[in-house]
Motif scaffolding. Structure first.
Motif, short mmCIF file in Angstrom:
data_model
loop_
_atom_site.label_atom_id
_atom_site.label_comp_id
_atom_site.label_asym_id
_atom_site.label_seq_id
_atom_site.Cartn_x
_atom_site.Cartn_y
_atom_site.Cartn_z
N PRO A 82 0.83 -1.21 0.00
CA PRO A 82 0.00 0.00 0.00
C PRO A 82 0.87 1.26 0.00
O PRO A 82 1.82 1.37 0.78
CB PRO A 82 -0.79 -0.13 1.31
N GLU A 83 0.57 2.18 -0.91
CA GLU A 83 1.34 3.41 -1.09
C GLU A 83 2.81 3.08 -1.39
O GLU A 83 3.71 3.84 -1.05
CB GLU A 83 1.22 4.30 0.15
N GLY A 84 3.03 1.94 -2.04
CA GLY A 84 4.39 1.49 -2.30
C GLY A 84 4.99 1.96 -3.61
O GLY A 84 6.11 1.57 -3.96
N LEU A 85 4.28 2.79 -4.36
CA LEU A 85 4.81 3.37 -5.59
C LEU A 85 5.04 4.86 -5.37
O LEU A 85 4.09 5.59 -5.04
CB LEU A 85 3.83 3.15 -6.75
N ARG A 86 6.29 5.30 -5.51
CA ARG A 86 6.62 6.69 -5.20
C ARG A 86 7.47 7.30 -6.31
O ARG A 86 8.32 6.63 -6.89
CB ARG A 86 7.40 6.77 -3.87
N VAL A 87 7.22 8.57 -6.57
CA VAL A 87 7.97 9.31 -7.59
C VAL A 87 8.54 10.57 -6.97
O VAL A 87 7.82 11.33 -6.31
CB VAL A 87 7.08 9.66 -8.80
N THR A 88 9.84 10.80 -7.18
CA THR A 88 10.52 11.98 -6.62
C THR A 88 11.23 12.73 -7.73
O THR A 88 11.89 12.11 -8.58
CB THR A 88 11.57 11.54 -5.57
N THR A 89 11.11 14.05 -7.74
CA THR A 89 11.84 14.87 -8.71
C THR A 89 13.27 15.05 -8.23
O THR A 89 13.52 15.48 -7.11
CB THR A 89 11.19 16.25 -8.87
N LEU A 90 14.23 14.71 -9.11
CA LEU A 90 15.65 14.91 -8.79
C LEU A 90 16.17 16.22 -9.34
O LEU A 90 16.99 16.89 -8.70
CB LEU A 90 16.47 13.73 -9.33
N SER A 91 15.73 16.59 -10.53
CA SER A 91 16.14 17.85 -11.15
C SER A 91 15.15 18.22 -12.23
O SER A 91 14.35 17.39 -12.68
CB SER A 91 17.56 17.74 -11.74
N LYS A 154 0.94 -9.97 -11.18
CA LYS A 154 -0.47 -9.76 -11.52
C LYS A 154 -1.04 -8.50 -10.88
O LYS A 154 -2.22 -8.20 -11.05
CB LYS A 154 -1.29 -10.98 -11.07
N ASP A 155 -0.20 -7.79 -10.13
CA ASP A 155 -0.66 -6.58 -9.43
C ASP A 155 -0.24 -5.33 -10.19
O ASP A 155 0.72 -5.35 -10.98
CB ASP A 155 -0.08 -6.54 -8.01
N SER A 156 -0.94 -4.24 -9.95
CA SER A 156 -0.61 -2.97 -10.59
C SER A 156 -0.96 -1.82 -9.67
O SER A 156 -1.78 -1.96 -8.75
CB SER A 156 -1.34 -2.81 -11.92
N ALA A 157 -0.34 -0.67 -9.89
CA ALA A 157 -0.61 0.53 -9.11
C ALA A 157 -0.25 1.74 -9.95
O ALA A 157 0.56 1.65 -10.89
CB ALA A 157 0.20 0.53 -7.82
N GLU A 158 -0.86 2.86 -9.64
CA GLU A 158 -0.49 4.09 -10.33
C GLU A 158 -0.61 5.27 -9.39
O GLU A 158 -1.36 5.25 -8.41
CB GLU A 158 -1.33 4.30 -11.58
N VAL A 159 0.18 6.30 -9.69
CA VAL A 159 0.20 7.50 -8.87
C VAL A 159 0.41 8.70 -9.79
O VAL A 159 1.12 8.61 -10.80
CB VAL A 159 1.31 7.43 -7.79
N SER A 160 -0.26 9.80 -9.49
CA SER A 160 -0.05 11.03 -10.26
C SER A 160 0.99 11.89 -9.56
O SER A 160 1.13 11.84 -8.33
CB SER A 160 -1.36 11.80 -10.41
N PHE A 161 1.75 12.66 -10.33
CA PHE A 161 2.81 13.48 -9.74
C PHE A 161 3.09 14.68 -10.65
O PHE A 161 2.79 14.68 -11.84
CB PHE A 161 4.09 12.66 -9.54
N GLY A 162 3.69 15.70 -10.04
CA GLY A 162 4.15 16.86 -10.78
C GLY A 162 5.67 16.93 -10.71
O GLY A 162 6.27 16.54 -9.70
#
Length: 231
Positions: A82-91, A154-162
């Motif tokens: 749960p909440e295991g997909l994360r996106v971070t801006t590096l530059s 068989k699992d999938s997840a998605e997250v929106s980010f800026g």
């Protein structure tokens, strides 16, 4: 099988088929409970107890009981946490992001970055660094969003980010994407006035819309984490 309680005020207990499976004192932090090995075939009983008799326990209107949504999530045996997909801006020059995926076990996975429904980048390692050519940056005036969609077995997840960078110092103040921004903020309590403490999606969106239309670009959550709907 997971249960996610977004908010229960407070000193809450969770029971499955007469067995206590969780205790959570905080009234505003989401609660995650893995009930996979507590379920039986057929009918199951979920009971939630909230103890709010220790009055006064707040100097603002706290509400009581289950006042935010409750969700049930199901997944295959090998799953994305749960909440295991994360996106971070590096530059932002070039636009570079880091994609992290946390799963229940090791295995093959892949992810794609989408903008307006079109794939603009892909990755296939647990902690990937991705460069996005010609990226549209996020700002309050232009809140450009991307979607990261990951598949693990068989699992999938998605997250929106800026895509945006944040800096803050006594010399430069607050910088967003390298540009100074003056914060015009407000302190917002978690409740919705006459509607009470319950978190309603339409009310939270309306609150954010009113703030933005009034010229605000920042919010302080008073005095605890606000609801996911408001976020």
């Amino acid at each position: 099988v997971w249960l996610n309680f977004e908010g229960v005020y407070h000193n809450s207990e969770g029971w499955i088929n007469g067995e206590k499976v969780a205790f959570h004192p905080h009234g505003y932090v989401p609660i995650w409970v893995n009930i996979s090995d507590k379920l039986k075939e057929g009918e199951n009983v979920v009971r939630v107890v909230a103890r709010n008799a220790d009055q006064p326990n707040s100097r603002w209107y706290s509400g009581a009981g289950i006042y935010r949504p409750v969700w049930m999530y199901t997944a295959p045996a090998a799953y994305i946490l749960p909440e295991g997909l994360r996106v971070t801006t590096l530059s932002i020059s070039p636009a570079t992001i880091k994609v992290d995926l946390f799963a229940s076990e090791e295995g093959q996975w892949s992810a794609e970055i989408l903008k307006d429904g079109k794939v603009v980048a892909t990755c296939d390692s647990l902690h990937s660094t991705v460069v996005i050519d010609g990226a549209s940056l996020w700002s309050p005036e232009s809140p450009e969003l991307y979607t990261c969609r990951a598949t693990f077995g068989k699992d999938s997840a998605e997250v929106s980010f800026g895509i945006r960078t944040i800096e803050c110092s006594a010399k430069t103040g607050f910088l967003l994407n390298g540009k100074r921004i003056l914060m015009r903020g407000a302190c917002m309590h978690h409740d919705n006035g006459l509607l009470g403490a319950c978190s309603y999606k339409f009310a939270e969106y309306r609150k954010a819309e009113l703030l933005k239309n009034a010229g605000f670009n920042a919010v302080r959550s008073s005095h605890n984490p606000c609801s996911p709907y408001f976020m």
